[in-house]
Motif scaffolding. Structure first.
Motif, short mmCIF file in Angstrom:
data_model
loop_
_atom_site.label_atom_id
_atom_site.label_comp_id
_atom_site.label_asym_id
_atom_site.label_seq_id
_atom_site.Cartn_x
_atom_site.Cartn_y
_atom_site.Cartn_z
N SER A 18 -13.14 21.18 5.10
CA SER A 18 -11.83 21.70 5.50
C SER A 18 -11.17 20.71 6.45
O SER A 18 -11.79 19.76 6.95
N GLN A 19 -9.89 20.96 6.75
CA GLN A 19 -9.19 20.10 7.69
C GLN A 19 -9.88 20.13 9.07
O GLN A 19 -9.96 19.10 9.75
N GLN A 20 -10.35 21.31 9.44
CA GLN A 20 -11.01 21.42 10.73
C GLN A 20 -12.27 20.55 10.78
O GLN A 20 -12.52 19.85 11.77
N ARG A 21 -13.05 20.58 9.72
CA ARG A 21 -14.26 19.78 9.69
C ARG A 21 -13.93 18.29 9.63
O ARG A 21 -14.58 17.47 10.28
N LEU A 22 -12.93 17.94 8.82
CA LEU A 22 -12.54 16.53 8.71
C LEU A 22 -12.01 16.00 10.04
O LEU A 22 -12.21 14.82 10.36
N SER A 23 -11.35 16.85 10.81
CA SER A 23 -10.78 16.39 12.08
C SER A 23 -11.85 15.93 13.06
O SER A 23 -11.57 15.15 13.98
N CYS A 40 0.83 -1.20 0.00
CA CYS A 40 0.00 0.00 0.00
C CYS A 40 0.86 1.25 0.00
O CYS A 40 2.08 1.19 0.14
N VAL A 41 0.22 2.40 -0.15
CA VAL A 41 0.91 3.68 -0.27
C VAL A 41 0.61 4.51 0.97
O VAL A 41 -0.54 4.88 1.21
N ARG A 42 1.62 4.81 1.76
CA ARG A 42 1.46 5.63 2.96
C ARG A 42 1.63 7.10 2.57
O ARG A 42 2.59 7.45 1.89
N VAL A 43 0.73 7.93 3.04
CA VAL A 43 0.67 9.33 2.61
C VAL A 43 1.16 10.25 3.72
O VAL A 43 0.66 10.17 4.85
N HIS A 44 2.11 11.11 3.38
CA HIS A 44 2.55 12.16 4.30
C HIS A 44 1.49 13.25 4.35
O HIS A 44 0.83 13.53 3.36
N GLU A 45 1.30 13.85 5.53
CA GLU A 45 0.31 14.91 5.71
C GLU A 45 -1.06 14.49 5.17
O GLU A 45 -1.63 15.12 4.27
N PRO A 46 -1.63 13.42 5.69
CA PRO A 46 -2.88 12.87 5.14
C PRO A 46 -4.07 13.80 5.27
O PRO A 46 -4.99 13.73 4.45
N MET A 47 -4.09 14.65 6.30
CA MET A 47 -5.23 15.54 6.47
C MET A 47 -5.28 16.58 5.35
O MET A 47 -6.35 16.89 4.80
N GLU A 48 -4.10 17.12 4.96
CA GLU A 48 -4.06 18.06 3.84
C GLU A 48 -4.46 17.36 2.54
O GLU A 48 -5.19 17.92 1.70
N PHE A 49 -4.01 16.12 2.39
CA PHE A 49 -4.38 15.34 1.21
C PHE A 49 -5.88 15.11 1.18
O PHE A 49 -6.53 15.24 0.13
#
Length: 704
Positions: free
Chosen positions: A631-636, A607-616
């Motif tokens: 947004s990142q805030q809502r996704l969090s 699999c592919v591990r993603v750096h900074e996944p929330m921004e992605f």
């Protein structure tokens, strides 16, 4: 830990594809492209459809730098002006074209016959056709292209996923219309009809091509398209000129060679040449669009789905062109329409114009060379990088300093390595590798661009495995990029194209059988509670059991499953991004953050591990659910607690690709390590370049 896992029940692909996906994906440029390019943003049509802009605060370029959101120039990406234009819309299909759905015909195929009808053909010298009733053999309509059968021989091409549809049947004349007079039989039409009836196997090896040729010439009453009474017709000359220039596309012109037509050729010779040019046109279109061999023969982890052109549509598009310019455009349209393919083509043209490539003597191995040190390899290093002596230095000087150190730093930047000026093992290997002739590598990478869907989706996600990078691309320009960790050579990340469907937050990890067998069982035999300390439960008959009650030295793993609940230690991190595929791979977060600082990031089980996944994730949902403010805030707010799934309304492709040579934003040709040996395998299949040791491919199909 990362990689392939059990994803549960996979829905059928037809249910996954959103009917409006390819149109609605244009939306994201509203906010993202404005931030990336500072330009005018979306087209008026897209602005009307999606409304206000979507903004993302920072680009996940993976460097830790504080850059403006999606600043393409600062992040070293291709600039917005370099976008690839989608193929022209020449059909009004009732459904949007889905590049990943083999059952949906390409717009080019659907409308080829209507767009280039016989009412305004390219001029040919007149040859009276033979009567259909007298000359037409029993024929069948062309069937869809078939899966390719390995490395090419002369006159063979690649087949893959069917993408075409049968040409529309002509309408019957009305009862009031008088039956036209039967055309006269000519020697040419008689010979061509005889070839169609019993001699097509000499010209085309594939049944689909033979069926298309028979149907095409029967429908036109054996009238020539590429030749005339006095020799080649204008269309025939365009075709031969294109075949002669096939080297510019990284192809071999010898595969499409047609013997010259004598000035005093008789009807039989003209009929032979007519069919040879037509068959070579089909072969060329297939090679330049979908490749010269079936890529799946290289490895089980090489699993793309090239778009094989429909033979009947190729003939309709090319042979019924309105004029020579239209014919040249038709032949050019079969080549990949991605910007990077065109940039590699330009690099190939420059190298071919230069003639013989200068080779350099290899630099022998040795201890790492640091600035200020002396080493007998320094003169070879100067010759390799084309750096002269510094002021005051003597010929044969072995001090590593000054301009040579700066040249090494520049080379490291192009090679994707840590820019420290130290000539270590990796830099030395890259220097020796890059000193070879780059032409075979460029051609092999151009071949792999043909493995992508021919239709360029308005938006897509692309993971370039040897580069250890993922990008979200809109209208040909990257709007987000970040670092990734990919599979180890023994557990490779596969090459494929699928459709992004949803993101799962707080995922559980169900350990695949291959990892249980190869990694976890030895740990259990040494210590029954080793997995418990990693937060992994042992499950039997749906219940968590005490692993200390099992004699793992005698028991196998049959009947046991292993599950890691959501949490900080979960191997998948806080989220995973799903594009269902038979390899059970996906993109996901990881708790092993330190690996992203490495230059060579091949550590996962596939699999592919993603750096900074929330921004992605924010950039992903700006595409997949535009205008909803994810947004990142809502996704969090979705993080923590039980597993949650957030589907995308707009589905778009995910391409896991393997490009070791590409052109950066400054127009420089850069290379990356052939991590899995796939580039060497491609060159071997094409019969170009030197053979190299392939990577070990003893890997299981399902891995994490």
């Amino acid at each position: 830990m990362s990689g392939r896992g059990v994803t549960g029940t996979v829905e059928k692909k037809s249910a996954m594809r959103h009917r409006a996906a390819s149109r609605s994906m244009l939306a994201v440029a509203t906010g993202l492209a404005l931030a990336a390019a500072g330009g005018p943003g979306l087209s008026v049509q897209a602005q009307e459809f999606y409304g206000s802009a979507i903004a993302i605060d920072r680009a996940g370029h993976g460097t830790g730098d504080s850059l403006p959101a999606f600043d393409a120039d600062a992040a070293g990406m291709l600039r917005p002006g370099q976008a690839a234009a989608a193929l022209p819309a020449i059909a009004d299909d009732s459904q949007p074209f889905d590049a990943l759905d083999p059952r949906r015909p390409s717009p080019a195929h659907s409308a080829a016959l209507a767009l280039h009808g016989p009412d305004a053909p390219l001029p040919v010298e007149s040859t009276a056709p033979a009567p259909v009733a007298a000359l037409a053999p029993a024929t069948t309509l062309p069937s869809a292209p078939m899966v390719g059968d390995g490395a090419p021989g002369l006159g063979e091409g690649t087949s893959g996923t069917p993408t075409g549809a049968a040409p529309p049947a002509s309408s019957a004349p009305s009862p009031a219309t008088a039956e036209p007079a039967a055309p006269a039989v000519t020697p040419f039409s008689t010979h061509l009809a005889a070839i169609v009836e019993s001699g097509l196997a000499r010209f085309a090896s594939r049944p689909t091509d033979r069926e298309a040729l028979a149907a095409y010439y029967t429908a036109r009453n054996f009238q020539p398209a590429f030749t005339g009474e006095s020799g080649l017709a204008p269309l025939g000359q365009v075709a031969l000129d294109t075949f002669a220039g096939a080297g510019a596309e990284g192809l071999d012109p010898a595969d499409y060679a047609v013997p010259p037509l004598p000035a005093d050729a008789d009807a039989a010779q003209r009929a032979e040449t007519e069919m040879r040019v037509a068959a070579a046109t089909l072969l060329y279109a297939r090679h330049v669009q979908s490749g010269r061999f079936d890529p799946k023969t290289l490895s089980k982890d090489v699993d793309p789905s090239p778009t094989v052109p429909d033979s009947a549509a190729v003939l309709a598009r090319v042979a019924d062109a309105r004029d020579p310019q239209d014919a040249r455009a038709a032949l050019a349209s079969f080549a990949p329409q991605y910007d990077q393919y065109r940039l590699l083509k330009d690099q190939l043209a420059q190298l071919q114009a230069q003639g013989q490539v200068v080779s350099h003597a290899p630099i022998p191995p040795g201890p790492s060379l640091r600035p200020g040190e002396s080493d007998p390899r320094v003169p070879l290093l100067r010759a390799r990088l084309g750096v002269g002596l510094d002021a005051g230095a003597q010929e044969g000087d072995e001090f590593y300093e000054g301009a040579l150190v700066e040249a090494v730093r520049a080379f490291q930047a192009l090679a994707g390595q840590k820019v420290d000026g130290i000539v270590g093992r990796n830099t030395l290997a890259a220097l020796n590798d890059a000193g070879a002739d780059p032409v075979p590598d460029i051609i092999a990478n151009m071949e792999r661009w043909r493995w992508l869907p021919h239709e360029v989706a308005p938006a897509y996600v692309m993971v370039n495995i040897p580069e250890f990078m993922v990008r979200i691309v809109v209208d040909g320009s990257p709007v987000h990029e970040t670092r990734v960790v990919v599979g180890k050579p023994e557990t490779q990340t596969p090459i494929l194209s699928e459709s992004m469907q949803n993101a799962v937050f707080n995922p559980s990890w169900h350990v695949p059988p291959s990892i249980i067998r190869n990694e976890m069982l030895p740990k259990l035999r040494a210590d029954p509670y080793a997995l418990v300390r990693q937060g992994i439960d042992v499950v039997r008959n749906g219940r968590v059991i005490d692993p200390g009650t099992v004699d793992w030295r005698r028991a196998g793993t049959q009947g046991y499953s292993f599950r890691q609940e959501p949490g900080e230690r979960n191997a998948l991190g806080r989220m995973k991004f799903m594009f269902p595929n038979k390899h059970a791979v996906y993109l996901h977060d990881t708790p092993s953050r330190a690996l992203f600082s490495r230059d060579r990031r091949a550590f996962s089980h596939g699999c592919v591990r993603v750096h900074e996944p929330m921004e992605f994730a924010e950039a992903l949902f700006a595409l997949g659910r535009p205008g909803e403010g994810w947004s990142q805030q809502r996704l969090s707010r979705l993080l923590g607690g039980k597993e949650k799934s957030l589907p995308l309304k707009n589905k778009y492709p995910v391409h896991l690709v393997y490009f070791t040579s590409f052109v950066d934003g400054n127009g420089q040709l850069v290379t990356r390590e052939d991590l899995y040996g796939t580039n060497a395998a491609t060159k071997s299949a094409l019969g170009i370049g030197g053979a190299r040791q392939f990577a070990d491919r003893k890997a299981d199909t399902v891995r994490r």
